[in-house]
Design a protein around this motif. Sequence first.
Motif, short mmCIF file in Angstrom:
data_model
loop_
_atom_site.label_atom_id
_atom_site.label_comp_id
_atom_site.label_asym_id
_atom_site.label_seq_id
_atom_site.Cartn_x
_atom_site.Cartn_y
_atom_site.Cartn_z
N PRO A 128 0.82 -1.22 0.00
CA PRO A 128 0.00 0.00 0.00
C PRO A 128 0.84 1.26 0.00
N ILE A 129 0.50 2.18 -0.87
CA ILE A 129 1.20 3.46 -0.96
C ILE A 129 0.19 4.59 -0.73
N GLN A 130 0.69 5.76 -0.33
CA GLN A 130 -0.20 6.89 -0.10
C GLN A 130 -0.70 7.44 -1.43
N ALA A 131 -1.90 8.03 -1.41
CA ALA A 131 -2.55 8.48 -2.65
C ALA A 131 -1.70 9.47 -3.42
N TYR A 132 -1.02 10.39 -2.72
CA TYR A 132 -0.28 11.42 -3.44
C TYR A 132 1.01 10.90 -4.07
N ALA A 133 1.43 9.68 -3.71
CA ALA A 133 2.68 9.13 -4.25
C ALA A 133 2.46 8.25 -5.47
N ALA A 134 1.21 8.09 -5.92
CA ALA A 134 0.96 7.39 -7.18
C ALA A 134 1.50 8.25 -8.32
N MET A 135 2.07 7.62 -9.35
CA MET A 135 2.68 8.41 -10.42
C MET A 135 2.63 7.73 -11.77
N MET A 136 2.79 8.56 -12.80
CA MET A 136 2.99 8.08 -14.17
C MET A 136 4.01 9.01 -14.84
N ALA A 137 4.79 8.46 -15.73
CA ALA A 137 5.65 9.25 -16.61
C ALA A 137 5.70 8.56 -17.96
N ILE A 138 5.52 9.33 -19.03
CA ILE A 138 5.47 8.78 -20.38
C ILE A 138 6.30 9.68 -21.29
N GLY A 139 7.14 9.07 -22.11
CA GLY A 139 7.94 9.85 -23.04
C GLY A 139 8.92 8.98 -23.79
N ARG A 140 9.74 9.62 -24.58
CA ARG A 140 10.82 8.89 -25.28
C ARG A 140 12.05 8.92 -24.39
N PHE A 141 12.09 7.99 -23.47
CA PHE A 141 13.20 7.90 -22.52
C PHE A 141 14.14 6.76 -22.89
N SER A 142 15.40 6.98 -22.62
CA SER A 142 16.34 5.86 -22.59
C SER A 142 16.35 5.34 -21.16
N VAL A 143 16.35 4.03 -21.01
CA VAL A 143 16.33 3.43 -19.68
C VAL A 143 17.68 2.78 -19.43
N ILE A 144 18.41 3.33 -18.49
CA ILE A 144 19.72 2.79 -18.11
C ILE A 144 19.52 1.90 -16.90
N LYS A 145 19.87 0.64 -17.02
CA LYS A 145 19.52 -0.36 -16.01
C LYS A 145 20.68 -0.61 -15.05
N ASP A 146 20.32 -0.74 -13.77
CA ASP A 146 21.27 -1.05 -12.73
C ASP A 146 20.62 -2.10 -11.83
N LYS A 147 21.34 -2.56 -10.83
CA LYS A 147 20.81 -3.57 -9.90
C LYS A 147 21.26 -3.27 -8.49
N TRP A 148 20.42 -3.63 -7.52
CA TRP A 148 20.80 -3.58 -6.12
C TRP A 148 20.16 -4.78 -5.41
N GLN A 149 20.99 -5.69 -4.96
CA GLN A 149 20.53 -6.87 -4.25
C GLN A 149 19.36 -7.55 -4.97
N GLY A 150 19.52 -7.69 -6.28
CA GLY A 150 18.53 -8.38 -7.10
C GLY A 150 17.35 -7.54 -7.52
N LYS A 151 17.27 -6.30 -7.05
CA LYS A 151 16.15 -5.42 -7.40
C LYS A 151 16.58 -4.45 -8.51
N GLU A 152 15.63 -4.13 -9.40
CA GLU A 152 15.92 -3.22 -10.48
C GLU A 152 16.14 -1.80 -9.95
#
Length: 875
Positions: free
Chosen positions: A241-265
């Motif tokens: 469960p997250i608080q209502a104001y912390a729900a989000m969306m972002a849409i665009g032509r983004f490059s996604v640079i991937k990293d890892k931390w303890q198996g999490k994206e």
Amino acid sequence: MFRALAILALSCASLHATAQSTKDTTVEHVDLDSITVSAEAGPAKYRATTPTTWDITHTRIALSFDGIRKTAAVREWIKLHPHYYPIDTLVLDAKSLEFDSILLSDKKPQSLRYNYKNDQVTIYLPRKYTANDSIEIYLRYTAMPYGHKTGGSAAIQSDRGLYFINTDHRSPYKPAQIWTQGETESNSHWMATIDKPNSRFTLQVEMTVADSLTTLSNGALAKQMKLPGGMRTDIWKTDKPIQAYAAMMAIGRFSVIKDKWQGKEVNYYVEPQYAPYARAMFHNTTEMLSFFSQKTGVAYPWNKYSQVVVRDYVSGAMENTTASLFSDFMNETTREIEDAADGGSDHEDIVSHELFHQWFGDFVSCESWSNLTLSESFANYGEQLWRMHKYGKLSADRLAWSDLNIYLMSSPFHDPELVRFKYDSREEMFDAISYHKGGAILHYLHTLMGDDAFERSMKTYLTAHAYGTAEAHDWRMAIEQVTGLDWNWFFNQWYYYKGHPELKIAYTYDDVAQKLSVSVKQVQDDSTMVWQLPMKTAIITGNNVEIVDWNIDRKSHTFTYSYKDGKRPVVVPDCLHVLPAQIKEDKKPSEWLVQMQHMDDYVSRRLAIQAASKQMSDSAAQATLDMGLRDSIGAIRTYALAQIGNAFSDRYRKRWMNDVVAATADKDREVRAEAFDVLAKWKADAAKQKMVAALSDTSYAVSASALKALDKIDKDTAYIAARNILSTGKAGGKLFSAIWPVLAAKGNADDISFFLEYAPRAFGGKRQAFATPLNMWLREVKSDEAFGKGADLYADLIIYETMSSTRATIGGLFFQAVSSQKTRAKDEDKAIATTAKTRLVMLKKAADRIDSEEQDPETKKKFEKLVKDNFSEEE
């Protein structure tokens, strides 16, 4: 949330022309996109925590977008149950939504009656439901965030909730994007919900977009479905469960640079041209995840962490759960990033701020805006904790001192309680009290408690309220549970009482009795308040430094210290510099010199230099400044240079000129830049060759300072250098802002090509630094053809700018250009008057284009009035 106010001086202006006097001109500010800060008339009323009548357990929302109309077609399913009392109505926050239907989802779905009024929809249920009943409501509606007048504040400029950035492709200067900003209560512009800080639920967001676009939301990307017509639906799921104001969306032509931390994206979403720099922009993110997990005793509690940079963001940054959003000031190249990297950069502070929010603000959120400091003070202090871990005590102390003084400087105008139950608008809570004062109080508290107790208290607090809400008393009780001590005395004065202590400290030396008498008085304006202030104090006698305890709990205290071997003791009160207070001492220059010689921390030395700069005629003060210039701490050398730079007497300039010139070769970027800033103030011709050489410094900040210094003594050489830099395309960072005034002052018609070329790069905070010199260039340029192109460029900058504060500034500059030409049109010299009249016609043409492109009816009406007031019918 990281406040934009910490980065830029933002203001909310009403839509009318106002005059602001500047050094050499009068600038009219015109807001072309008005915003309103809502506040109820009369005294501020008590703000209770929002009553919980329903608990939303899960929200599923599916959206498709119309970029031209700036709307979204929405379907939403809400699972919920009454909190305690039986109830037969449901009230949801629903701002600027146009409803098609609302149904009770059941074996046999049934249509429900509803009443939509005052940004809320009241839904009438078929019967009363109890806490044991779980129901699902289905809603279909259109979100129209641009269908109303926007509100906002200095910290969060707009409250549309859902933002369409250049989705109609009108602007050649920026990419098309869609993103959201929920805090404080703005997500209900696109999601009907209980939009309060104490509302939490699991979430599924489904976005249907063009297949060429990238999406981001809370939680994990669970599924992608290809659709006909080059479309795709992305499904994001959050299982906590997250608080209502912390729900989000972002849409665009983004490059996604991937990293890892303890198996999490761990992913970084950036515009494609910044992909090579993304890891550097967000460097140390994975190490921060490890550090904050260890420091709080709570492993990062979410399934992934993403960071995205968007255009035209309405604040600094936002800690959306699992997906923090950042303004475009983050878009930097390697050289720009390295420019601020010594000892922890401002941008790294923002990254650590938002990440620490994932614990304080997201994992546990404040139950009401009155308790906002539970989120923001910890995020503020998290910056200092990270600096201490990564860069050491010096870097942390420097930030802590800066934060404290941001609060203290604002306190004469605004200094309410840290936890405020009375305020006009919830947006007011995003201020230096909730952030900087709150962070300073945590720093002080941490010092009093000790590391282990503070860390255990954080763990106890976070664990007890995991995935829930809390108030300040919960933090106090966690501390008391860990330490076994009563901390009400601390919370009563620091959390629930306004203002801060002011101490006046006087030193009386008795050489006959060989004793020092120290008088400590609380002299704050509130004479009835007596603060309890335990602190550490240093007593310097000869080469010996002894740390003693002071507990200031009365209006007046007197401490006595004996001389040793005939040497006078020198006192450094609050020697750890953690007390959130103002301390005024009557030390003499010789005593400040002793402090400079024997205290090795940043703040003690800075205070000594500050005092010495006010008494430069004293030999001890000069010795203190000399020590500052040679200090091992780069930040101290920088500060000493800055203080010496304020010397207006030739006597002092001659004394320190060689030191300042030598500092232009310092190993520290900040020191080199400050040295050139001093040389600029002093207009030091002798350093010209060093200024020219520094134009190619590896640091943009140093090159910028060198160019400004060169411009003070040789404008022609500075102008040629500015053109050369622009021609090579190496005008980044602070150098970008420094170049344009140098270029503009010449008024060379050919330079319009540079303005046209660089306009697309002048985004975010750079836009004003670009637009102001353009106005200067318009005043100086002789060519009417070039002037016309400049006027057209101003029109472009206004038409394509969506940030209200920036539009206000550029609009003001445009009408300043009009005013300048109107004055010249009355000149007795007919040639000057004729040229001015020709240029007014060009400006009128540009104004007509701005008017024809304006899409907001109210803004259009007011702009037309401004045009009528500023142009004659002939023009």
